[in-house]
Design an enzyme around this catalytic site. Structure first.
Site, PDB file in Angstrom:
ATOM      1  N   ARG A 195      -1.103   2.477  -8.607  1.00  0.00           N
ATOM      2  CA  ARG A 195      -0.512   1.324  -7.915  1.00  0.00           C
ATOM      3  C   ARG A 195       0.998   1.313  -8.159  1.00  0.00           C
ATOM      4  NH1 ARG A 195      -0.267  -3.050 -10.582  1.00  0.00           N
ATOM      5  NH2 ARG A 195      -2.399  -2.970 -11.370  1.00  0.00           N
ATOM      6  N   TYR A 218       6.658  -9.575  16.204  1.00  0.00           N
ATOM      7  CA  TYR A 218       5.250  -9.196  16.320  1.00  0.00           C
ATOM      8  C   TYR A 218       4.369 -10.418  16.017  1.00  0.00           C
ATOM      9  CZ  TYR A 218       0.817  -7.334  14.618  1.00  0.00           C
ATOM     10  OH  TYR A 218      -0.512  -7.122  14.391  1.00  0.00           O
ATOM     11  N   ASP A 249      13.227  -5.408  11.264  1.00  0.00           N
ATOM     12  CA  ASP A 249      12.024  -4.644  11.570  1.00  0.00           C
ATOM     13  C   ASP A 249      12.431  -3.605  12.613  1.00  0.00           C
ATOM     14  OD1 ASP A 249       9.676  -3.656  12.713  1.00  0.00           O
ATOM     15  OD2 ASP A 249       8.574  -5.528  12.417  1.00  0.00           O
ATOM     16  N   LYS A 297       2.985   3.063  13.806  1.00  0.00           N
ATOM     17  CA  LYS A 297       3.452   3.280  15.178  1.00  0.00           C
ATOM     18  C   LYS A 297       4.136   4.650  15.291  1.00  0.00           C
ATOM     19  CE  LYS A 297       1.823  -0.835  15.863  1.00  0.00           C
ATOM     20  NZ  LYS A 297       1.741  -1.454  14.587  1.00  0.00           N
TER      21      LYS A 297
HETATM   22  C1  PLP Z   1       7.164  -4.594  15.418  1.00  0.00           C
HETATM   23  C2  PLP Z   1       6.004  -4.637  14.488  1.00  0.00           C
HETATM   24  N1  PLP Z   1       6.192  -4.971  13.204  1.00  0.00           N
HETATM   25  C3  PLP Z   1       5.152  -5.044  12.315  1.00  0.00           C
HETATM   26  C4  PLP Z   1       3.869  -4.795  12.714  1.00  0.00           C
HETATM   27  C5  PLP Z   1       2.744  -4.880  11.715  1.00  0.00           C
HETATM   28  O1  PLP Z   1       2.366  -3.599  11.339  1.00  0.00           O
HETATM   29  P1  PLP Z   1       0.877  -3.183  10.906  1.00  0.00           P
HETATM   30  O2  PLP Z   1       0.012  -3.290  12.103  1.00  0.00           O
HETATM   31  O3  PLP Z   1       1.069  -1.782  10.411  1.00  0.00           O
HETATM   32  O4  PLP Z   1       0.468  -4.134   9.832  1.00  0.00           O
HETATM   33  C6  PLP Z   1       3.618  -4.435  14.040  1.00  0.00           C
HETATM   34  C7  PLP Z   1       2.237  -4.154  14.498  1.00  0.00           C
HETATM   35  O5  PLP Z   1       1.959  -4.060  15.669  1.00  0.00           O
HETATM   36  C8  PLP Z   1       4.715  -4.359  14.951  1.00  0.00           C
HETATM   37  O6  PLP Z   1       4.529  -4.041  16.246  1.00  0.00           O
END
Ligand code: PLP
Length: 379
Positions: free
Chosen positions: A46, A98, A170, A195
């Site tokens: 961890r 998101y 992000d 992604k």
């Molecule tokens: C722009 C963005 N940030 C964060 C996330 C969250 O990521 P995760 O699905 O890997 O938890 C997503 C998921 O679709 C996303 O599109």
């Protein structure tokens, strides 16, 4: 080392002990100690694992950070970042983040005593206007999900520094190939590596990096304390995905540009959202701060045509949540990825029920256009 080379040789890209050209998958939870407290740098997985450490070094190299952190998902990374703050702290958040990030804020973090103001971060005045005495951070996406709104990262970083707060970006949609927020002055960068970084719809992962020593120490402490770490197998898969990031991003963009060209002239399309369009309100900022416009396209059908019928009629483009993979994925944000945002808030942010989000893959673009035409003839 230039970027494309970093993706292949950055971080810890091979194994000194055996000469293996790929980092081994260290499938272990613990490590033998020679004497009490005397070990080879690893005590418990961890806290640290060599395969994960290689990926963490790689994301830091890719974004210009000093230390990276790998999580079990992008959302676990987001949660760990927000754990930097305490009850009563206020955070300014983009209005088009998101849906899962919104849910985390609205249903979990508010309960723990953090407060938030949601603003359109493409407006610097809106950001300035939302900052209050107890504001500790600005959290934003650019381009946003799903409306592809653009925020001027450098300008936000300047506002953050003026108010002595931190800026968190992000960078999932742009990827480090097209945009490096730390180099533009941001303090923390987050990726859903599920992604584009993974790139093949086969793993869920999150990556975080920073170039600030204090934040790196705090994030390291929180990663270990909260424990939402990425396992060694998935750490390896993400490193494998990153090796081809550059060529994939170029192919995604080439296809996206052709699809956008097709959509803008289509009689059954009323609006196309893509930062590469000169008519997009964030086009000039996108041009300034990114090296490409990426592979995400959103669009609306003309009034009265059903987005649901359209997406259900496609045969090649997969109806699925997620994005950034070699195969094209399509979805309706209001019913799928952003369904957890209350309708009123969604409409306020501009996400209409009929909005369609397309993650353009790297297939032959002619096949993709033919498939879209199947949808258009069905509505
Ligand atoms: C722009 C963005 N940030 C964060 C996330 C969250 O990521 P995760 O699905 O890997 O938890 C997503 C998921 O679709 C996303 O599109």
């Amino acid at each position: 080392m230039r970027m494309k080379t970093t993706y292949i040789h950055g971080g810890i890209s091979h194994d000194e002990a055996t000469g293996s050209v790929n980092v081994p998958i260290h499938q272990t939870s613990t490590y033998k100690q020679d004497k009490v407290g005397v070990h080879k740098g690893y005590e418990y997985s961890r806290t640290g694992n060599p395969t994960r450490a290689a990926l963490e070094a790689l994301i830091a190299d890719m974004e210009g950070g000093i230390r990276g952190f790998a999580f079990a998902s992008g959302s676990a990374g987001t949660h760990t970042i927000f754990s930097l703050f305490s009850k009563g702290d206020h955070i300014v958040v983009g209005d088009d983040v998101y849906g899962g990030t919104y849910r985390l804020i609205d249903k979990v973090l508010k309960r723990l005593g953090l407060t938030f103001t949601i603003v359109d971060t493409s407006s610097l005045e809106a950001i300035e206007g939302a900052i209050q005495r107890d504001t500790k951070a600005i959290f934003l996406e650019t381009p946003t999900n799903p409306l592809l709104k653009i925020t001027d990262i450098q300008a936000v970083a300047e506002i953050s520094k003026k108010h002595k707060i931190i800026s968190i970006v992000d960078n999932t949609f742009a990827t480090p190939y097209h945009q490096n927020p730390l180099k533009l002055g941001a303090d923390i960068v987050l990726h859903s590596a599920s992604k584009y970084l993974g790139g093949h719809s086969d793993v869920v992962a999150g990556l975080v990096t920073t170039n600030d020593k204090r934040l790196a120490e705090e994030l390291g402490f929180l990663q270990n304390a909260i424990g939402g770490i990425l396992g060694p197998q998935d750490s390896w898969i993400i490193q494998r995905g990153i090796k081809t990031l550059a060529i994939r991003m170029e192919a995604h963009e080439q296809n996206a540009l052709k699809i956008v060209e097709h959509l803008v002239q289509h009689p059954k399309v009323s609006k196309v959202y893509y930062p590469g369009l000169a008519s997009h309100p964030g086009h000039l900022t996108a041009k300034k701060q990114t090296t490409g416009f990426g592979g995400m396209v959103s669009f609306e059908l003309t009034e009265g045509l059903s987005a649901k019928t359209f997406v259900e009629k496609l045969s090649l483009i997969t109806l699925a949540e997620s994005l950034g993979a070699v195969e094209s994925l399509i979805e309706i944000p209001a019913l799928m990825t952003h369904g957890s945002i209350p309708k009123k808030q969604r409409l306020k942010s501009g996400i209409k029920d009929e909005l369609i989000r397309l993650s353009v893959g790297i297939e032959d673009v002619n096949d993709l256009i033919e498939d879209l035409e199947l949808g258009f003839t069905s509505v």
